[in-house]
Design a protein around this motif. Structure first.
Motif, short mmCIF file in Angstrom:
data_model
loop_
_atom_site.label_atom_id
_atom_site.label_comp_id
_atom_site.label_asym_id
_atom_site.label_seq_id
_atom_site.Cartn_x
_atom_site.Cartn_y
_atom_site.Cartn_z
N UNK A 82 45.47 44.79 52.62
CA UNK A 82 44.31 44.29 53.45
C UNK A 82 42.82 44.17 52.67
N UNK A 83 42.56 44.95 51.50
CA UNK A 83 41.36 44.83 50.82
C UNK A 83 41.60 43.96 49.49
N UNK A 84 42.72 43.56 49.40
CA UNK A 84 42.95 42.85 48.18
C UNK A 84 41.79 41.88 47.53
N UNK A 85 41.18 40.97 48.53
CA UNK A 85 40.20 40.00 48.15
C UNK A 85 39.11 40.89 47.76
N UNK A 86 38.53 41.81 48.31
CA UNK A 86 37.39 42.73 47.90
C UNK A 86 37.63 43.36 46.55
N UNK A 87 38.94 43.69 46.33
CA UNK A 87 39.07 44.27 44.86
C UNK A 87 38.79 43.14 43.96
#
Lengths: 432, 418, 590
Positions: free
Chosen positions: C361-366
């Motif tokens: 879910x947070x791949x983009x933020x990472x």
């Protein structure tokens, strides 16, 4: 796509003990789990008489388990080809895996008609009229001669086609000058009284208004075997309504029928139908589609007339000494008889009777499928499907047709010009 | 008044039909109870007897390989003579519509996947295409079909080393159907020669014939008039025309089913179809009736001898859940490993135990329990419901059904006669 | 090549694909290498939950906050990869009120919209929920298709000039003068646009910076560079149901445990999961008890699951990481947060950054944080735009409304195609020339979509499967594997197509084995009969070195055998080659 991010309140609403919510509440059926049984073998497609002649129709596998499996809860869209299904239900009979195909089709069709078909369209109006043949017939048979004259008029037929989309190719079935129920009343009801052999006759619309001789034969044969016959109040079995996606109409009719027949079951009556689509409807479609008190019991205790005698009486014995005038029949098993496992019984029963030559004209569909073949746009498909049957009827020795289904008999007559009889009429001749 | 016959056969597939015919031959009154359409409609319509043993494939002579089969194989019960008897009866049923009876040897038939497979009997329309006959071949397929790609199939046959040249050509079907039209639609159009389709098809294919001795199409060249269709095309194209068996929906399988039903009718076997057998009645250790469910009411069908031919896992004659495998009608013993992970192997085409699931017969094909005692002296089993054979890998499915069906039916008839 | 600084990303999961897109959009010269297909590792083996953050609202509130923020971003930029199903945390009688209240409170604290539903209200939404549930909390959980998400990221990266190299396994990390300068990869067999080398060929790829985004495999890459990255891989099972018994994500409202979630995913539901630490992310036992646990435990929430058909199960390995000083014993205690390990700071090894932990879910933020970090290291000043720019396929979602009649597809087929392709449907199906039959009936995948995937992924049918879902339905490829292979010919040789078919068939079988009872065992037997009996694929002479003695077989009545038993059979013509060799070439595409 839905967006669930709109909580309306933060307080829990009142919480009571409650019974499980009905999954099918408000007629909303979710048949996705029915797709669990499908293993894609395509046998249903090979038995579909429509897919064979109409490439617009993708076949029962798509219409049933595939379409349901691909659905999400909020999807309303049902493919419009569902209206090309003739509801012959042969796919049910074919599926080696118990997929509730016709239930899926009936439900999808109901959804399609409810959600996607304009209630003002000619198609809807026409289908509603055809689906409610019983009402039409009740009116028409009040003045049968006049109605027959009018409906037989070619100008009226062409008007029907233009205005309603009812094919002008077919002659409307003639109304009897005296309905079965009139005959029954005049006769004074049952002639045999019995405590333990009791049947309630579900005659359906057609035997009542168009071919009372079938109903009379049924009464005489059963009385010959010592049964007390009663003729309960009844409405259309719903068959044409299912086929046109008019599930609300069908449920109204079903609730009357189930209520009347339930009362009789308690008094020890079994339910007998002479029309195989009527018995099909009461036995299978009612419990699949509706939740009415007593519906399971009615379904379990409904029989087709010959089937009932075969199970409960020594029919072979009774016919062993019977003889009738030399006659030869070209017998067609209706699809709905096939579905109930009744497709062989007439041939096997009469095969041994002296004087009778009975030839099965094969397992093809007659193509009319109730109201289907009456639709202008389906007429050609209907006749294409029936071609095999016509051909085999012509090849058969007999010049008289035989079948249990009134609309099959219309198609047989229409395609060959033969006179068509019901097995009960032959049984009456042999036994009474 | 009970419904009574001498022999009741449960199951209307190849095994059940052969059993009913075989029992009727002895003069017994026979009833065949079947619930749904048979799995023949999913099968190729070829009659395999034995094409592979222990990784040795393809086998040219099935009879020479019988003694390499495991002890528990149903062929071990009926023996070579049982197989021959079954094939003789099958040949009687199909008459000149199948070939292969002139030899014990298997023929090699090109499949719709482009492989070749060994089989003992093949429809007459398949015969001109045998891969064991060295004639240059053109395969023709239609653009909208996904199951058969003639170019891939031709190259695959070459890779298998067939002793002839083979080419593939994709053509347009002469009539424009919707892209998802069913195979039966194509067959019907050709069968009835709708819109001059035969003539147009011949015209389409003619240009590519050059240098080929024969041309093959996926099995959809008509139905009732299949022979006329092939004769017409052969006449127009000047070469032999053959059909390539397909998977479901299989028109060749459907035609075989029709032939069996015709034979059953001729033999005056009583057919009760459309309702499932769900239970039985027994007295003094003998089976007296099977009960058939007609939507809520169970109707008993009485007889003195019974044949169980309800099929295997596909035909639902064998059922399973997470814990166990069972025969649902009579509860016959079906041996299986306790751990369900031992029912299968990790290789997709491995030696799967599940492929051999089924009841264990005694030396008279009567199902036995875990202690090797027969369940009922008057119940025999035939076809897919029998365990011990991996019919898929052996290419023996039809052969096992025919041989055991014929045997079980004959024995039932003999018992009635006594 | 441009003068922009170059970055090499190892790992084609969501993190790697996210990073490569981000950096490419910032104008860097980026290469991604992945040893298998995109999503080959953990990303392709998860339940597809788009977290609302609710699952972390009690135990890990910083993750929860990130989740709800990214949840909203993905709904905007990846519309065609996301289905907003909504989610429920369902309380059963044995689950405590106290935890329920903490969950609700936690959601509020983290800004996750949460609404309490009575049992009746919950069962109106999901009629198959158990009759005895107490109540539920509704949160904006969703479902995300990881395959589609990664492919869309990679495709957009390529559009921005990146090089994406699948089937290229890193065999060494190149260290020169105490600095990581690139990697050596070995190209695997396979054909297609993403494979630039020959099979078995090694290639050295140099870059100004290398990012190790290999998740559970990060330790192995670290080892090649001589640094210690202590990932603690933890396996979890996921069991796929044949149909959607629920259309909402169903979570059990109790502290984290096994078998506590059902995620509606495309046409199916996925039951999850377990949490068991393993030594090797590629070699661990897959056990039946785990599947049974899913069915038996989740049936408490959705009773019909106990009788429903499962079509396969698979296991994934979480790339859990915690700083060595924490020392949790139980993997369920390890944080789901992610860690950026700069090996210059940490190990005095410049040129390499590892990223571990985290969630889809947070791949983009990472990706954004890592890209920021790398840009900082390389002295690049560029803004991250990944939160604003939609992914290919999600640009104009209104196209979905017109899916129906336009392409002559049945409406459910058109609907499914549009959901998978998003705004690309017009390009893929609208511009397709020729008949467009359905190839995979279970998932309604048409020929045009298969060819689009082949154009993108090459001859590897497993990659085609991931892009299209073809062969992922209840027949598990029985009716479509060979059709998919047929579509490869004549663009690819028949031998390539046959290998691809065998690979796909085996891959399907591996997962299906975990569902072999009841209906799926019948299905498996039918598949076995179709492929072994009808097509004889198990004993295909084309795959064998043993030539077939064609002369020993029946060649039809009236022919004479070349066999010596005198019986009639065998080939007749002179040009038969007794040893089974071909007697001439052929033109296979005439």
């Amino acid at each position: 796509m839905s967006d669930a991010e709109f909580p309306q309140s933060t307080e829990p609403t009142v919480q009571d003990d409650f019974e499980p919510v009905s999954v099918f509440e408000d007629g909303e059926m979710d048949l996705r789990p029915g797709a669990d049984n499908c293993y894609k073998c395509s046998v249903c497609d090979t038995t579909c008489p429509v897919a064979e002649v109409d490439d617009d129709f993708p076949g029962p596998k798509f219409q049933g388990p595939e379409q349901w499996r691909l659905k999400r809860k909020d999807d309303v869209e049902v493919d419009d080809s569902i209206m090309s299904c003739s509801n012959c239900m042969r796919c049910d009979d074919a599926c080696p895996s118990g997929v509730p195909l016709s239930q899926m089709h009936n439900t999808a069709r109901g959804e399609y008609v409810d959600e996607q078909m304009s209630k003002l369209s000619r198609e809807y109006v026409r289908n509603r009229i055809l689906a409610n043949y019983g009402t039409l017939a009740r009116l028409g048979s009040k003045v049968p001669r006049l109605t027959n004259l009018v409906m037989g008029n070619s100008l009226v037929q062409r008007l029907n086609e233009k205005l309603l989309g009812i094919t002008a190719e077919r002659d409307f079935p003639a109304f009897a000058t005296r309905t079965f129920r009139e005959w029954w009343r005049e006769r004074g009801g049952p002639q045999v009284q019995s405590e333990d052999k009791r049947v309630a006759y579900f005659h359906g619309c057609y035997s009542n208004y168009n071919t009372p001789e079938v109903g009379k034969a049924m009464v005489r044969v059963f009385e010959e075997f010592g049964y007390e016959v009663v003729v309960p109040r009844q409405r259309c079995s719903g068959t044409p309504m299912f086929a046109n996606g008019m599930l609300d109409d069908a449920e109204r009719a079903a609730s009357v029928n189930v209520s009347e027949l339930s009362d009789l079951l308690e008094e020890g009556y079994d339910v007998i139908a002479s029309c195989t689509s009527c018995s099909m409807s009461l036995r299978q479609e009612y419990p699949e589609l509706f939740q009415l008190s007593g519906i399971e019991e009615v379904a379990a205790n409904t029989y087709e007339s010959l089937e009932y005698l075969r199970i409960h009486e020594d029919l072979d014995g009774a016919l062993a000494d019977a003889a009738v005038d030399e006659q030869a029949f070209a017998y067609h098993a209706p699809c709905h008889a096939r579905n109930q496992g009744l497709d062989r019984q007439a041939v096997e029963l009469f095969r041994e009777v002296d004087g009778v030559e009975m030839e099965d004209v094969g397992d093809s569909c007659s193509g009319i499928s109730g109201t289907y073949g009456w639709k202008e746009e389906k007429y050609e498909t209907s006749m294409k499907i029936g071609e095999d049957m016509f051909e085999h009827m012509h090849d058969a020795a007999g010049e008289v047709g035989m079948t249990e289904c009134p609309t099959c008999s219309m198609q047989m007559e229409h395609g060959t010009g033969y006179e068509i009889k019901h097995p009960l009429q032959l049984l009456e001749e042999a036994l009474c | 008044m009970p419904i009574r016959d001498d022999v009741v056969v449960i199951g209307g597939g190849l095994a059940g039909s052969m059993a009913a015919l075989s029992a009727a031959e002895s003069g017994a009154g026979v009833r065949l109870i079947s619930h749904k359409k048979s799995t023949l409609r999913q099968a190729s319509g070829l009659i395999d007897v034995l094409g592979a043993v222990d990784g040795d494939a393809p086998i040219a002579d099935p009879f020479a390989a019988l003694d390499r089969l495991p002890e528990e194989h149903p062929y071990r019960v009926v023996g070579a003579e049982g197989i021959r008897e079954g094939l003789r009866r099958f040949d009687d049923v199909v008459g000149d519509r199948y070939l292969g009876s002139h030899t014990d040897r298997n023929a090699l038939v090109p499949t719709h996947g482009g492989t070749i497979k060994p089989t003992a009997r093949y429809p007459v329309s398949v015969a001109p295409g045998l891969a064991s006959a060295a004639e240059d071949t053109l395969l023709v397929g239609f653009r909208g079909l996904t199951d058969f790609d003639p170019v891939a199939a031709a190259a695959h046959l070459e890779a298998a080393g067939v002793p002839f040249d083979v080419d593939g050509a994709v053509v347009e079907f002469p009539i424009q159907f919707r892209d998802d039209a069913r195979t039966t639609r194509f067959a019907k159009a050709i069968d009835e020669d709708q819109e001059d389709v035969r003539d147009r098809l011949a015209g389409t294919v003619a240009a590519g014939i050059d240098g080929h001795d024969r041309v093959g199409f996926p099995a959809m060249l008509g139905d009732d008039h299949g022979t006329a269709v092939r004769e017409y095309l052969e006449d127009r194209l000047g070469v032999a025309v053959f059909q390539i068996p397909t998977g479901p929906p299989s028109l060749l399988g459907m035609q075989l089913e029709d032939q069996l039903i015709d034979a059953l009718e001729r033999a005056e076997v009583r057919l009760s179809t459309g309702n499932p057998a769900v239970g039985y009645e027994a007295e003094d250790g003998r089976l007296t009736a099977v009960t058939v469910d007609r939507r809520g009411q169970e109707v008993p069908y009485h007889a003195t001898e019974f044949v169980l031919a309800t099929g295997g896992l596909v035909g639902k004659g064998i059922d399973s859940d997470r814990e166990s495998v069972s025969e649902p009608l009579f509860g016959c013993h079906v041996p299986h490993p306790e751990d369900r992970y031992e029912w299968s192997e990790s290789e997709a085409f491995g030696d799967h135990a599940f492929a051999r699931f089924g009841v264990v017969p005694d030396d008279d094909l009567r199902p036995t329990d875990a202690d090797s005692a027969v369940h009922f002296p008057n119940l025999r089993a035939a076809g897919g419901v029998l365990g011990g054979a991996d019919v898929a890998r052996e290419k023996s499915a039809a052969g096992v059904s025919i041989a055991t069906g014929t045997y079980a039916g004959r024995r039932a008839g003999e018992e009635v006669a006594q | 090549m441009s003068n922009a600084p170059s970055v090499l990303v190892i790992g084609g999961g969501s993190t790697g694909c996210g990073i490569v897109r981000d950096l490419a959009m910032r104008g860097l010269d980026v290469t991604l290498v992945e040893k298998g297909n995109l999503t080959h590792g953990t990303t392709g083996r998860m339940h597809g939950l788009l977290h609302s953050g609710g699952r972390y609202a009690v135990s890990d509130q910083s993750s929860a906050r990130e989740c709800i923020a990214e949840n909203r971003v993905l709904r905007r930029i990846a519309t065609h990869c996301v289905e907003m199903t909504g989610g429920l945390f369902v309380q059963r009688p044995e689950d405590t009120d106290e935890y329920f209240e903490r969950k609700l409170e936690g959601c509020r604290e983290c800004g996750i919209p949460a609404e309490v539903l009575s049992a009746e209200e919950a069962r109106e939404i999901e009629p198959h929920l158990a009759a005895d549930i107490e109540r539920a909390i509704r949160v904006p959980d969703g479902a995300v298709d990881p395959f589609r998400l990664c492919v869309a990221n990679a495709a957009d990266a390529v559009d921005h000039g990146a090089r994406v190299e699948t089937h290229a396994e890193v065999t060494d990390v190149l260290v020169e003068d105490g600095e990581v300068v690139g990697v050596e990869v070995e190209h695997a067999a396979g054909e297609g646009p993403f494979v630039h080398g020959e099979a078995g060929e090694r290639e050295e790829i140099y870059a100004d910076h290398v990012i190790n985004a290999t998740g559970a495999w990060a330790g192995q890459i670290g080892e090649m560079a001589g640094v210690d990255v202590a990932v603690r891989p933890s396996k979890g099972v996921m069991t796929i149901m044949n149909v959607r018994q629920v259309d909402t994500v169903i979570n059990r409202c109790k502290p984290k445990g096994d078998a506590d979630i059902v995620v509606p995913h495309e046409t199916t539901c996925i039951l999850g999961t377990t949490d068991v630490e393993v030594d090797d992310p590629e070699d661990y036992p897959e056990e039946g008890w785990e599947v049974d646990l899913m069915i038996d435990t989740l049936s408490e929430l959705v009773p019909m699951l106990s009788e429903a058909r499962t079509i396969r199960s698979f296991w994934g390995v979480r790339p859990l990481y915690e700083p060595p000083e924490v020392g949790s014993d139980d993997p369920t205690d390890i944080t789901r947060d992610f860690f950026l390990l700069d090996h210059d700071d940490r190990d005095d090894l410049p040129g390499l950054t590892s990223i571990v932990g985290g969630k889809l879910t947070t791949y983009r933020l990472m990706a954004e944080r890592i890209a920021d970090h790398v840009c900082d290291r390389l002295g690049v000043d560029a803004e991250c735009r990944t939160a604003e720019e939609p992914l290919p396929g999600s640009e104009d979602f209104s196209v979905l409304r017109d899916w129906m009649d336009e392409f002559g597809l049945r409406s459910p087929v058109g609907r499914r195609s549009a959901e998978r392709l998003g705004s690309r449907i017009d390009e893929v199906i609208g511009e397709w020339d020729g008949p467009n039959p359905t190839v995979c009936e279970c998932e309604a995948v048409t020929r045009a979509e298969i060819h689009d995937a082949i154009d993108g992924a090459g001859s590897e049918l497993n990659a085609v499967r991931l892009r299209t879902r073809a062969s992922m339905g209840n027949c598990q490829g029985a009716f479509c594997c060979h059709r998919m292979a047929n579509e490869l010919v004549p663009e690819y040789d028949e031998a390539v197509a046959r290998d691809a078919l065998d690979d796909l068939y085996q891959e399907r079988w591996t997962g299906e084995r975990h569902a072999l009872w009841g209906q799926q065992l019948s299905q498996a037997m039918l598949k076995h009969l179709l492929h072994a009996t009808t097509m004889n694929r198990d004993a295909d002479p084309a795959a064998s070195d043993e030539p077939v003695d064609f002369g020993a077989f029946d060649a039809g009545p009236g022919t004479v055998s070349t066999a010596d038993d005198g019986r009639e059979s065998g080939v007749t013509t002179d040009d038969a080659v007794a040893d089974g060799g071909t007697s001439g070439g052929s033109d296979a595409d005439s």
